[in-house]
Design an enzyme around this catalytic site. Structure first.
Site, PDB file in Angstrom:
ATOM      1  CG  ASP A 167      -1.719   1.191   1.436  1.00 28.21           C
ATOM      2  OD1 ASP A 167      -2.343   1.632   0.460  1.00 28.21           O
ATOM      3  OD2 ASP A 167      -1.737   1.725   2.560  1.00 28.21           O
ATOM      4  CG  ASP A 169      -2.026   7.527   0.841  1.00 27.95           C
ATOM      5  OD1 ASP A 169      -1.061   8.190   0.476  1.00 27.95           O
ATOM      6  OD2 ASP A 169      -3.128   7.533   0.249  1.00 27.95           O
TER       7      ASP A 169
END
Length: 372
Positions: A167, A169
């Protein structure tokens, strides 16, 4: 053939403990005899059953008790397998003692030290090969209150993993890009209100993202470049993890519910093999408030993992996924190894490994990449 594995953990100031001559003659292998983390760790393999040397073990325990040493033992058999214990951070004797005591209750005994440098320790464990996720959760509970990341992992062969997908963020980078963009444009309060509704279950991710993006309508696209230049920061250990993965022949990608401008920057900065995110519509240098094409949501992340694995001639079982939020859960569950990075409780509960304190390079330690 049955045998007994014996281990002694002693304060460094006490030095190692000598076995009685009668026991020393039974030693088939001295596997560990090393000072680590302020302790002397000793481990022996003896080709006899626990019952055959029970009086010696009892006497050894009595002596150790008076000397502030800890003695543990367990029966072993040829069917036992080896795994890896990794401790990362807070190099304290208490941490090692708690970990080994907890593992002993899971029929896992310490063997040779693989790596010991600073706050990083990795050693072999011998014993029953049960579900390691349960062992890891018990270890984390036992080490509560100590700033330490810990994992028990298989000893994978080099080449076992083909893909690392992370991922963006609050995982690969330390910020939430849309929040930073909203802050820069004076829209943080409005964006936060939508995020709160999403977290309360009033909005799904796709609806939440589209509503937040609509708030950006009419703003200059150059604002994104400003965020990248002034606010975007890699998470600690990100470069080290990518470098370690590539040294193992593992391809690396980032997948995000954020925007392609940010993932493309990371792809260039870290030399990533893949980057996936949502595409903001930009016309005449301004954000229109629309997202082009399909939204990269939780389901899409898991599907991307599958497709990349197929493209590499393998399956999801030979992939690693790292994330922090609920929309990372499908890919974390699908991957052969799922790692929760400074994650929400629901993610930690379902991941194979957790990184709660250290940087992303902790994942390399868990996977054995930093000790190869």
């Amino acid at each position: 053939m049955s045998s007994t594995r014996l281990a002694i953990l002693s304060p460094a100031a006490r030095g190692p403990m000598s076995l009685p001559a009668s026991m020393g003659q039974l030693v088939a292998e001295v596997e560990s005899h090393q000072e680590v983390w302020g302790c002397w760790l000793q481990s022996w393999d003896m080709p006899v059953t626990v019952g055959e040397i029970a009086p010696f073990l009892d006497e050894l325990s009595r002596q150790a008790l008076h000397q502030e040493r800890e003695v543990i033992w367990a029966p072993m058999s040829s069917a036992e397998s080896a795994v890896r214990l990794v401790l990362h951070g807070a190099a304290r004797p208490e941490a090692l003692r708690r970990a080994l005591t907890t593992l002993h209750l899971q029929n896992l005994m310490p063997g040779r030290v693989l790596h010991c440098q600073g706050d990083d320790l990795a050693l072999i464990l011998h014993g029953s090969r049960g579900p390691l996720s349960a062992v890891n959760h018990r270890l984390i509970e036992a080490l509560e209150g100590i700033t330490l990341d810990v994992a028990v992992s298989p000893l994978w062969d080099k080449g076992h993993f083909r893909l690392l997908l992370t991922d963006m963020d609050s995982t690969l980078i330390s910020i939430e890009c849309i929040d930073e963009l909203a802050e820069h444009l004076g829209l943080r309060r409005q964006v936060a209100a939508i995020t709160e509704r999403s977290m309360a279950g009033e909005l799904d991710f796709q609806t939440s993202l589209r509503e937040r993006v609509r708030l950006l309508a009419g703003t200059p696209a150059s604002s994104i470049d400003t965020i990248i230049r002034e606010r975007l920061q890699l998470s600690p250990g990100a470069r080290e993890l990518v470098a370690a993965a590539k040294s193992q022949g593992v391809e690396v990608g980032v997948v995000s519910g954020g925007f392609t401008q940010f993932t493309r920057h990371l792809q260039e900065a870290l030399d990533l093999d893949y980057a996936f995110a949502n595409t903001l519509e930009i016309i005449h240098g301004q954000i229109t408030g629309q997202v082009l094409g399909d939204i990269v949501d939780a389901t899409a992340k898991a599907d991307i993992l599958d497709l990349l694995a197929i493209g590499l001639g393998t399956d999801a079982g030979h992939c690693i996924a790292i994330g922090d939020g609920a929309n990372d859960l499908p890919m974390i569950r699908k991957a052969g190894i799922g790692i929760a990075y400074h994650a929400k409780a629901v993610v930690r509960a379902q991941a194979d490994f957790q990184i709660r304190y250290g940087g992303l390079d902790t994942a390399a330690a868990y996977l054995g990449w930093s000790t190869a």
